[in-house]
Design a protein around this motif. Structure first.
Motif, PDB file in Angstrom:
ATOM      1  N   LEU A  35       0.816  -1.208   0.000  1.00  0.00           N
ATOM      2  CA  LEU A  35       0.000   0.000   0.000  1.00  0.00           C
ATOM      3  C   LEU A  35       0.853   1.263   0.000  1.00  0.00           C
ATOM      4  CD1 LEU A  35      -2.666  -1.160   2.599  1.00  0.00           C
ATOM      5  CD2 LEU A  35      -2.979  -0.976   0.121  1.00  0.00           C
ATOM      6  N   TRP A  36       2.025   1.215   0.630  1.00  0.00           N
ATOM      7  CA  TRP A  36       2.913   2.376   0.735  1.00  0.00           C
ATOM      8  C   TRP A  36       4.270   1.991   0.174  1.00  0.00           C
ATOM      9  CZ3 TRP A  36       2.056   7.245   0.987  1.00  0.00           C
ATOM     10  CH2 TRP A  36       2.997   8.166   1.451  1.00  0.00           C
ATOM     11  N   TRP A  37       5.012   2.969  -0.305  1.00  0.00           N
ATOM     12  CA  TRP A  37       6.325   2.679  -0.867  1.00  0.00           C
ATOM     13  C   TRP A  37       7.305   2.246   0.225  1.00  0.00           C
ATOM     14  CZ3 TRP A  37       9.669   6.073   1.416  1.00  0.00           C
ATOM     15  CH2 TRP A  37       9.190   7.332   1.786  1.00  0.00           C
ATOM     16  N   ARG A  38       8.351   1.574  -0.201  1.00  0.00           N
ATOM     17  CA  ARG A  38       9.370   1.065   0.714  1.00  0.00           C
ATOM     18  C   ARG A  38      10.727   1.683   0.387  1.00  0.00           C
ATOM     19  NH1 ARG A  38       5.298  -0.109   3.706  1.00  0.00           N
ATOM     20  NH2 ARG A  38       4.300  -2.136   3.378  1.00  0.00           N
ATOM     21  N   THR A  39      11.595   1.659   1.389  1.00  0.00           N
ATOM     22  CA  THR A  39      12.961   2.164   1.234  1.00  0.00           C
ATOM     23  C   THR A  39      13.913   0.978   1.336  1.00  0.00           C
ATOM     24  OG1 THR A  39      12.303   4.211   2.333  1.00  0.00           O
ATOM     25  CG2 THR A  39      14.665   3.785   2.141  1.00  0.00           C
ATOM     26  N   TYR A  40      14.796   0.847   0.366  1.00  0.00           N
ATOM     27  CA  TYR A  40      15.723  -0.277   0.412  1.00  0.00           C
ATOM     28  C   TYR A  40      16.870  -0.072  -0.568  1.00  0.00           C
ATOM     29  CZ  TYR A  40      13.058  -1.594  -3.802  1.00  0.00           C
ATOM     30  OH  TYR A  40      12.446  -1.584  -5.018  1.00  0.00           O
ATOM     31  N   ARG A  41      18.004  -0.638  -0.232  1.00  0.00           N
ATOM     32  CA  ARG A  41      19.025  -0.991  -1.200  1.00  0.00           C
ATOM     33  C   ARG A  41      18.991  -2.503  -1.391  1.00  0.00           C
ATOM     34  NH1 ARG A  41      25.716  -0.506  -1.424  1.00  0.00           N
ATOM     35  NH2 ARG A  41      25.882  -2.191  -2.968  1.00  0.00           N
ATOM     36  N   TYR A  42      18.891  -3.220  -0.255  1.00  0.00           N
ATOM     37  CA  TYR A  42      18.832  -4.679  -0.294  1.00  0.00           C
ATOM     38  C   TYR A  42      17.392  -5.135  -0.095  1.00  0.00           C
ATOM     39  CZ  TYR A  42      23.902  -4.692  -0.065  1.00  0.00           C
ATOM     40  OH  TYR A  42      25.234  -4.493  -0.339  1.00  0.00           O
ATOM     41  N   LEU A  43      16.963  -6.057  -0.938  1.00  0.00           N
ATOM     42  CA  LEU A  43      15.647  -6.648  -0.827  1.00  0.00           C
ATOM     43  C   LEU A  43      15.834  -8.163  -0.771  1.00  0.00           C
ATOM     44  CD1 LEU A  43      12.446  -5.690  -2.812  1.00  0.00           C
ATOM     45  CD2 LEU A  43      13.053  -8.074  -2.435  1.00  0.00           C
ATOM     46  N   GLU A  44      15.338  -8.782   0.285  1.00  0.00           N
ATOM     47  CA  GLU A  44      15.440 -10.227   0.431  1.00  0.00           C
ATOM     48  C   GLU A  44      14.109 -10.853   0.045  1.00  0.00           C
ATOM     49  OE1 GLU A  44      17.765 -12.555   3.685  1.00  0.00           O
ATOM     50  OE2 GLU A  44      15.677 -12.374   4.381  1.00  0.00           O
ATOM     51  N   LEU A  45      14.158 -11.719  -0.937  1.00  0.00           N
ATOM     52  CA  LEU A  45      12.985 -12.437  -1.407  1.00  0.00           C
ATOM     53  C   LEU A  45      12.996 -13.827  -0.761  1.00  0.00           C
ATOM     54  CD1 LEU A  45      10.569 -12.354  -3.381  1.00  0.00           C
ATOM     55  CD2 LEU A  45      12.114 -13.232  -5.149  1.00  0.00           C
ATOM     56  N   ASP A  46      12.065 -14.036   0.157  1.00  0.00           N
ATOM     57  CA  ASP A  46      11.995 -15.267   0.938  1.00  0.00           C
ATOM     58  C   ASP A  46      10.730 -16.012   0.519  1.00  0.00           C
ATOM     59  OD1 ASP A  46      11.313 -17.126   3.040  1.00  0.00           O
ATOM     60  OD2 ASP A  46      12.732 -16.101   4.349  1.00  0.00           O
ATOM     61  N   ILE A  47      10.904 -17.204  -0.067  1.00  0.00           N
ATOM     62  CA  ILE A  47       9.783 -17.959  -0.629  1.00  0.00           C
ATOM     63  C   ILE A  47       9.723 -19.333   0.027  1.00  0.00           C
ATOM     64  CG2 ILE A  47       8.736 -18.841  -2.752  1.00  0.00           C
ATOM     65  CD1 ILE A  47      10.860 -16.889  -4.164  1.00  0.00           C
ATOM     66  N   GLU A  48       8.555 -19.673   0.530  1.00  0.00           N
ATOM     67  CA  GLU A  48       8.370 -20.985   1.117  1.00  0.00           C
ATOM     68  C   GLU A  48       7.143 -21.622   0.482  1.00  0.00           C
ATOM     69  OE1 GLU A  48       8.674 -23.107   5.507  1.00  0.00           O
ATOM     70  OE2 GLU A  48       8.743 -20.924   5.298  1.00  0.00           O
ATOM     71  N   THR A  49       7.368 -22.619  -0.368  1.00  0.00           N
ATOM     72  CA  THR A  49       6.270 -23.263  -1.072  1.00  0.00           C
ATOM     73  C   THR A  49       5.724 -24.432  -0.259  1.00  0.00           C
ATOM     74  OG1 THR A  49       7.823 -24.647  -2.283  1.00  0.00           O
ATOM     75  CG2 THR A  49       7.144 -22.599  -3.339  1.00  0.00           C
ATOM     76  N   ARG A  50       4.480 -24.823  -0.598  1.00  0.00           N
ATOM     77  CA  ARG A  50       3.837 -25.963   0.066  1.00  0.00           C
ATOM     78  C   ARG A  50       3.810 -27.149  -0.913  1.00  0.00           C
ATOM     79  NH1 ARG A  50       5.085 -23.403   4.496  1.00  0.00           N
ATOM     80  NH2 ARG A  50       3.678 -21.704   5.077  1.00  0.00           N
ATOM     81  N   GLN A  51       2.640 -27.523  -1.366  1.00  0.00           N
ATOM     82  CA  GLN A  51       2.510 -28.724  -2.196  1.00  0.00           C
ATOM     83  C   GLN A  51       2.596 -28.438  -3.683  1.00  0.00           C
ATOM     84  OE1 GLN A  51      -1.089 -30.745  -1.012  1.00  0.00           O
ATOM     85  NE2 GLN A  51      -0.375 -31.072   1.087  1.00  0.00           N
ATOM     86  N   GLU A  52       2.663 -27.153  -4.055  1.00  0.00           N
ATOM     87  CA  GLU A  52       2.741 -26.808  -5.474  1.00  0.00           C
ATOM     88  C   GLU A  52       3.965 -25.938  -5.720  1.00  0.00           C
ATOM     89  OE1 GLU A  52      -0.714 -24.795  -6.834  1.00  0.00           O
ATOM     90  OE2 GLU A  52      -2.101 -26.431  -6.357  1.00  0.00           O
TER      91      GLU A  52
END
Length: 809
Positions: free
Chosen positions: A360-377
């Protein structure tokens, strides 16, 4: 181009009430007249919300209104606002967002021509509105959840808000709270978003969405302009006076670390899907390579119930080691063995195709960590992109001296200033997003010397003026939900008004601010003793981040005596006297001059230490600082050769409290004032060190052992973007409105310099090139502007146009 790009709100003419709009290139005088009427009457539209929605709790809401048009209109102007925030869509396209921040007595609305988004037949107006409740950013003043849209004329009022709109409260959104302890520093920028895709009404803003089951919106208040008679509403509406924010696409550049999946080849810098198998936990550390403020967007397909987290950080932290008191940031380019500690958003996939999450609001970053945890698909990341957002400054200043380090300082300083300027100036975009007066005064001058754009400066002066309480003191920051007072910042606000008067040709606005200036000085007069010196002031006596000053408080005696506040009050009296002389009351100007002279005598008597030949911080003369002696020079308590000698000794004298990056600006101003501007470039060691540590913006404070700077982006540290132009290139105003100027270069060890500075009437260009035993100088002034050139004691008159002459080496 985005809707925000197509809609440009320009202040063409300002008066007490209104302004002219310009949409595209055509000034709409009729809209300007309607803006004036909107201020003085009740609106036909009503503030609406979802039926039964708690007015002050966290909530995200979708609103829709369908209208039919017999033909595509050439013009369809609407005025929109919301609380806390809103985004307006027309036929599925984002047309505006806001409101620009203010307070309940000055609640902003946006005006936009949405005709480009309309067509003959069915058309849908839709709005996304949210209230962050108790977790709202500290800068977000609020009354209750609400949305408002008013058509400009009778034909457009068919789109106006009322019970003919439909509304649905979202069950997909919930907040993620962050504490200051989690963020390793004071954090009040608002919550993260948790979105469950299965509960989201995908396509809700489009024309073909079925909203037949949605209930009618509920009216929560009438709407009225701020100057309406007995309006019966607490949202007192005023028009937005700044343009829409700049928006442009931006992509993360590098994957710096990855676990759980193979190293991607082109993702995320290029559009390349990233596939995450079922029952997998994958973590990718992504590097923008520079700090930014942006709306990240991630598009996913499949992966039902997979959790995708986006974590944001200015820099990474080294883990604590035995014996250390905290965590170090170290070189910001280095990632090996470091931790990402920061705020985050979370998206839970529903298995659908091409689901896009955008916070909804902008973010401040140089580093962005993409953390993904999948289930059965398995889950496919179709794309990860962003939209940079910030105030639409255009950089006009130029500087070249065959010194790459100076150009890099200017580039990084400009990025710092831009990331700290949105709908208001901000102390820092990551942690607070609050407009503090001390920070903002420096930021305003950076804006003027680099872009010549004074719109957000004027907005800042107005907002701080709106914060004034009955005792005359302004708040230290505004807008804010939590009142905070730093008395010295009220005096720096007078400095902001004086700066605007000095560099922007808008005397009527300054005249309107003079009652506020008088009120601030009246507040301080209530604490002055018989000799003019200030006794104990209330609230936070912050002056600068100095390690030996607890909480940044200026040193003082038990009775409150402090040279720093007495000197700053002296300067405030002088600023006010100068403005009253030309724009206000001559009798007040004379009173202020007399009070200045009284303090001049008192300061010399109370604080001058003849043995140390310096000004002390307090009458007991046991503490000394660069701050007190800098202010003594700025206030002209000491002048001429003694002042020059004092400033030179202040740079190296033992036992003086050293200035932080904030107050270093004033040390540099005082050096130039006493004729030691050639020393300026040698004072930039801390800025060069920050670049050497991989910072891409300038920090709040200098890193210290076990105490790194909390904020890596603090625009009070962008002051070289003032003084490289004002001191080194030498361009400065010497009359209100920049109507006359001086060029007084201080090249230091440089052998040449050239550049330009924006001016209300054009550009001031300066070129200094070696010629024989001396230099050839070329100064080009805008039409109608004159000035003086000073070089090593020699004066020359400057006329409009090109001035070229030799000077001695």
């Amino acid at each position: 181009m985005t809707a925000a790009g197509r809609y440009r709100l320009n202040v063409l003419n300002s008066s007490r009430r209104g302004f002219f709009l310009q949409i595209g290139a055509v000034p709409l005088l009729a809209i300007a007249q309607e803006q004036d009427r909107l201020l003085r009457r009740a609106w036909t539209a009503k503030w609406i919300s979802a039926p039964g929605a708690p007015p002050n709790d966290y909530g995200v809401y979708h609103f829709r209104r369908t209208i039919d048009l017999s033909a595509k209109p050439e013009r369809f102007v609407v005025h929109a606002s919301g609380d806390n925030r809103y985004q307006l869509f027309v036929n599925g396209r984002r047309a505006a967002w806001g409101p620009a921040r203010g307070d309940l007595f000055h609640w902003r609305y946006e005006t936009v021509d949405v005709a480009p988004y309309l067509s003959a037949g069915k058309n849908v107006f839709a709005a996304l509105v949210w209230n962050f409740g108790e977790l709202a950013p500290e800068a977000q003043i609020t009354l209750q959840t609400g949305f408002l849209l008013e058509g400009d004329t009778e034909a457009e009022r068919a789109a106006g808000t009322g019970t003919n709109w439909k509304c649905m409260r979202s069950r997909a959104y919930s907040p993620i709270e962050f504490t200051s302890a989690q963020m390793r520093g004071y954090f009040v920028a608002g919550p993260g978003d948790r979105v469950v895709a299965a509960a989201h009404p995908w396509g809700w803003e489009a024309r073909d969405f079925d909203d037949s089951s949605w209930p009618a919106a509920a009216v929560v208040s009438i709407a009225a302009g701020r100057e309406a008679s007995d309006p019966h509403t607490r949202w007192m509406l005023v028009p937005r006076t700044i343009p829409s924010m700049e928006e442009r696409p931006e992509r993360l550049q590098k994957v710096r670390r990855v676990t759980g999946v193979p190293q991607p080849q082109a993702f995320p810098a290029q559009l390349e899907p990233l596939r995450v198998p079922a029952a997998t936990h994958a973590v990718l550390l992504l590097d923008q390579t520079y700090l930014t403020t942006a709306f990240p967007e991630v598009t996913v397909s499949g992966g039902k119930d997979a959790v995708v987290k986006l974590r944001y950080a200015e820099a990474l932290f080294q883990p604590a080691t035995p014996g250390s008191r905290g965590m170090e940031k170290g070189n910001r380019d280095q990632v090996e063995g470091k931790l990402l500690i920061g705020n985050h958003d979370e998206f839970v996939a529903d298995g659908g195709a091409r689901r896009t999450f955008r916070p909804l609001w902008w973010r401040t970053y140089r580093y962005l960590e993409l953390d993904i945890e999948t289930r059965q698909e398995p889950l496919t990341i179709e794309d990860l992109r962003a939209t940079y957002v910030g105030f639409p400054f255009q950089r006009r200043a130029r500087f070249d001296a065959a010194a790459p380090d100076l150009n890099r300082i200017l580039d990084v300083g400009w990025r710092t200033a831009r990331l700290c300027a949105h709908e208001t100036y901000m102390d820092c975009p990551y942690y607070e997003q609050l407009q503090y007066v001390g920070d903002t005064r420096v930021q305003c001058l950076v804006s003027l010397f680099n872009s010549g754009d004074g719109r957000v400066m004027r907005n800042a002066i107005d907002l701080i003026n709106d914060s004034r309480q009955s005792d005359g003191c302004t708040m230290s920051r505004y807008p804010t939900r939590l009142e905070q007072y730093i008395p010295g910042f009220s005096l720096w606000w007078i400095g902001m008004v004086h700066d605007y008067w000095w560099y922007v040709d808008d005397p009527e606005f300054v005249r309107r601010m003079l009652p506020g200036v008088r009120a601030v000085l009246s507040f301080f007069e209530g604490y002055q003793q018989a000799d003019g010196s200030l006794r104990q002031l209330p609230w936070w006596r912050y002056f600068d981040w100095v390690p030996s000053w607890p909480n940044g408080d200026a040193p003082q005696e038990p009775d409150g005596s402090s040279s720093l506040f007495d000197l700053l009050l002296m300067i405030g009296y002088r600023w006010a006297a100068q403005m009253e002389d030309l724009l206000g009351l001559h009798v007040l100007a004379e009173i202020y001059r007399q009070r200045y002279l009284q303090l001049h005598e008192t300061v010399q008597k109370l604080y001058w230490d003849a043995d140390k030949r310096m000004y002390a911080d307090t009458p007991r003369k046991q503490q000394f600082s660069q701050h007190a002696n800098t202010l003594a020079v700025m206030a002209d308590v000491i002048t001429g050769e003694p002042a020059r000698d004092l400033m030179v000794r202040t740079l190296t004298a033992p036992g003086l409290a050293q200035t932080g990056l904030f107050f270093r600006f004033y040390v540099h101003v005082a050096l130039a004032k006493v004729g030691e501007g050639d020393r300026y470039l040698d004072q930039l060691g801390d800025w060069r060190d920050m670049l050497g540590r991989g910072l891409t913006t300038f920090a709040e404070i200098v890193d210290r052992p076990n105490s790194p700077s909390r904020s890596d982006c603090h625009a009070w540290s962008a002051s070289p973007n003032i003084e490289i132009f004002r001191t080194v290139l030498g361009v400065d105003s010497v009359a209100p409105g920049f109507r006359r100027l001086a060029v007084r270069p201080h090249l230091g060890k440089l052998t040449s310099a050239s550049g330009s500075v924006p001016h209300p009437r054009g550009e001031v260009e300066v070129r200094i090139e070696p010629r024989g035993a001396g230099f050839e100088v070329t100064v080009t002034l805008p039409p109608g502007v004159t000035g003086d050139f000073l070089w090593k004691g020699t004066w020359r008159d400057l006329r409009a146009g090109v001035n070229r002459f030799p000077v001695a080496g």
